[in-house]
Design an enzyme around this catalytic site. Sequence first.
Site, mmCIF file in Angstrom:
data_model
loop_
_atom_site.group_PDB
_atom_site.id
_atom_site.type_symbol
_atom_site.label_atom_id
_atom_site.label_comp_id
_atom_site.label_asym_id
_atom_site.label_seq_id
_atom_site.Cartn_x
_atom_site.Cartn_y
_atom_site.Cartn_z
ATOM 1 N N ASP A 138 0.850 -1.192 0.000
ATOM 2 C CA ASP A 138 0.000 0.000 0.000
ATOM 3 C C ASP A 138 0.883 1.237 0.000
ATOM 4 O O ASP A 138 1.735 1.404 0.880
ATOM 5 C CB ASP A 138 -0.920 -0.003 1.223
ATOM 6 C CG ASP A 138 -2.095 0.951 1.039
ATOM 7 O OD1 ASP A 138 -2.421 1.294 -0.117
ATOM 8 O OD2 ASP A 138 -2.682 1.359 2.055
ATOM 9 N N HIS A 145 -3.699 13.970 1.112
ATOM 10 C CA HIS A 145 -4.032 13.071 2.220
ATOM 11 C C HIS A 145 -2.886 13.028 3.234
ATOM 12 O O HIS A 145 -3.110 13.101 4.442
ATOM 13 C CB HIS A 145 -4.311 11.664 1.684
ATOM 14 C CG HIS A 145 -4.461 10.623 2.760
ATOM 15 N ND1 HIS A 145 -5.580 10.542 3.565
ATOM 16 C CD2 HIS A 145 -3.626 9.636 3.174
ATOM 17 C CE1 HIS A 145 -5.426 9.537 4.411
ATOM 18 N NE2 HIS A 145 -4.254 8.979 4.213
ATOM 19 N N ARG A 154 0.574 14.391 13.699
ATOM 20 C CA ARG A 154 1.765 15.153 14.083
ATOM 21 C C ARG A 154 1.544 16.618 13.695
ATOM 22 O O ARG A 154 2.049 17.081 12.660
ATOM 23 C CB ARG A 154 3.019 14.627 13.337
ATOM 24 C CG ARG A 154 3.417 13.189 13.661
ATOM 25 C CD ARG A 154 4.584 12.753 12.772
ATOM 26 N NE ARG A 154 4.250 12.888 11.364
ATOM 27 C CZ ARG A 154 3.586 11.955 10.661
ATOM 28 N NH1 ARG A 154 3.247 10.827 11.225
ATOM 29 N NH2 ARG A 154 3.290 12.166 9.393
ATOM 30 N N GLU A 210 -10.814 3.997 3.362
ATOM 31 C CA GLU A 210 -9.873 4.793 2.557
ATOM 32 C C GLU A 210 -10.164 4.536 1.088
ATOM 33 O O GLU A 210 -10.153 3.391 0.630
ATOM 34 C CB GLU A 210 -8.417 4.433 2.886
ATOM 35 C CG GLU A 210 -8.009 4.906 4.278
ATOM 36 C CD GLU A 210 -6.515 4.756 4.561
ATOM 37 O OE1 GLU A 210 -5.841 3.990 3.842
ATOM 38 O OE2 GLU A 210 -6.041 5.407 5.514
ATOM 39 N N GLU A 212 -9.089 4.274 -2.436
ATOM 40 C CA GLU A 212 -7.816 4.088 -3.141
ATOM 41 C C GLU A 212 -8.061 3.478 -4.509
ATOM 42 O O GLU A 212 -9.094 2.865 -4.766
ATOM 43 C CB GLU A 212 -6.884 3.159 -2.342
ATOM 44 C CG GLU A 212 -6.606 3.655 -0.924
ATOM 45 C CD GLU A 212 -5.375 3.018 -0.293
ATOM 46 O OE1 GLU A 212 -4.536 2.466 -1.030
ATOM 47 O OE2 GLU A 212 -5.285 3.078 0.951
ATOM 48 N N ASP A 244 -9.321 0.548 1.575
ATOM 49 C CA ASP A 244 -8.389 0.102 2.615
ATOM 50 C C ASP A 244 -8.985 0.479 3.974
ATOM 51 O O ASP A 244 -8.601 1.475 4.592
ATOM 52 C CB ASP A 244 -7.035 0.776 2.383
ATOM 53 C CG ASP A 244 -6.007 0.395 3.437
ATOM 54 O OD1 ASP A 244 -6.146 -0.685 4.024
ATOM 55 O OD2 ASP A 244 -5.073 1.199 3.659
ATOM 56 N N GLN A 251 -4.707 1.803 14.724
ATOM 57 C CA GLN A 251 -3.586 2.319 13.918
ATOM 58 C C GLN A 251 -2.750 3.335 14.707
ATOM 59 O O GLN A 251 -1.513 3.283 14.686
ATOM 60 C CB GLN A 251 -4.151 2.986 12.656
ATOM 61 C CG GLN A 251 -3.092 3.569 11.721
ATOM 62 C CD GLN A 251 -3.714 4.325 10.539
ATOM 63 O OE1 GLN A 251 -4.933 4.424 10.410
ATOM 64 N NE2 GLN A 251 -2.863 4.851 9.677
ATOM 65 N N LYS A 264 -5.168 -2.247 9.833
ATOM 66 C CA LYS A 264 -5.466 -2.317 8.399
ATOM 67 C C LYS A 264 -5.772 -3.733 7.923
ATOM 68 O O LYS A 264 -6.444 -3.902 6.901
ATOM 69 C CB LYS A 264 -4.240 -1.837 7.607
ATOM 70 C CG LYS A 264 -3.787 -0.434 7.932
ATOM 71 C CD LYS A 264 -4.626 0.568 7.180
ATOM 72 C CE LYS A 264 -4.014 1.956 7.281
ATOM 73 N NZ LYS A 264 -4.773 2.914 6.456
ATOM 74 N N THR A 370 -4.680 6.602 0.047
ATOM 75 C CA THR A 370 -5.938 7.345 0.029
ATOM 76 C C THR A 370 -5.854 8.510 -0.931
ATOM 77 O O THR A 370 -4.942 9.339 -0.844
ATOM 78 C CB THR A 370 -6.251 7.881 1.444
ATOM 79 O OG1 THR A 370 -6.182 6.793 2.351
ATOM 80 C CG2 THR A 370 -7.624 8.517 1.495
HETATM 81 CA CA CA Z 1 -4.145 3.031 2.781
#
Ligand code: CA
Length: 438
Positions: A138, A145, A154, A210, A212, A244, A251, A264, A370
């Site tokens: 992935d 994103h 963060r 997500e 994708e 996803d 996570q 995930k 994503t």
């Molecule tokens: Ca992903």
Amino acid sequence: MTSLNETHDPNLRSWIASANDANGDFPIQNLPFGAFKRAGSNEALRGGVAIGDQIVDLAAVHSAGIFDGLAADAALAGSQTTLNALMGMGPATWSALRLALSKALREGSDQQQAMAACLVPQSEAQYGMPAHIGDYTDFYASIHHATNIGKLFRPNNPLLPNYQWIPIGYHGRSSSIVVSGTDFPRPVGQRRSPEGQPPGFGASTRMDYELEVGIFVGGGNELGQPITIDQAEDHIFGLCLLNDWSARDIQAWEYQPLGPFLGKSFASTISPWIITTEALAPYRTAWTRPEDHPQPLPYLESEANRASGGFDVQLEVLIETAQMRDGGQSPQRLSLGNFRHAYWTAAQMLTHHTVNGCNMRPGDFFGSGTMSGPEDGSQGALIELTRGGKEPLTLDNGQERKFLEDGDAIILRGWCQKDGAPRIGFGEARGMVLPARN
Ligand code: CA
């Protein structure tokens, strides 16, 4: 990069009337591949090609001996329970099969009668995984994103310094990739607690999706023999949709220092149909990198990649809550974006992945990461749309969502559309969150 040929002619029409619907996903210019059998039957899975509301059964085409040459070889490979053998044959063979299918399905084809005997209605089909996925990687190819989510995890340091140099990825779990329509229980695990507290344990309370794009590798490479950027396109079989699913609380607790793991690997949903890169040829777009960003190192750089490394694919997410379903309401759109905004192309991802000598095998699978776009309303995950659960969404029926609740189904759709080219669609990738197991 595939150039346009007679199979892309917007004027082509099929003797299968449903394929001529201008708003349909599967006109004769698309011809995507999947694996299927009749629902509820003991039949073996085999390869099929979507056309209108029908499926061309490749095993039946092979048995009837309708094609010859490379196309016949491809139909034989496509008769197997997965498409790995076909994927490993390479672009000349894929292209021969596409041309043979296009000719046989056109209005006026003298193969109409033989082909009509090889059709199965999509309404009677059950889909399988189109390939045995040996390895799944992935990526993280939307800078929008990466920046949005980086701010949540963060706040002072959202985009790490490697992001603009490396197509960032992690090795995912292939065993839990499932085909559209497979529901799964809410995952249980260790959840992050406020700083300094021990973790909680139980069902995830921050379930997310997500949006994708999935990328299927075609022909592989030998260990130690990188695929160069100039070769990469020939090694990509096609694209599908990928959800996803992500448990954000699991996570958040586990992801440092080695990356995503159990947050995930409980389920990832793909759409049943793989749209070939040849079908997508009219929808290739330039790939650009803002001038004030670092430009790629030479091994990730090519004129062809700049000119047409991108894919112009519209990507939509819809939600269908249990209340909506029970009330007969249509699913509601949560976002609309486009794969063209990816910071790295599929070719750059594949090239980077093999630059160290890592070998790919036919049917290996990448997620794009994503796909969030630059504009509001194109964020491909709830964690972005709700700013980490701080700003709940109010749906049209009054229900609120910070994250997904039990009974929520998420539906991904994708399509390509522009003037002068036929619309081609990806179908959908659908899955529902069931209550956690006790
Ligand atoms: Ca992903």
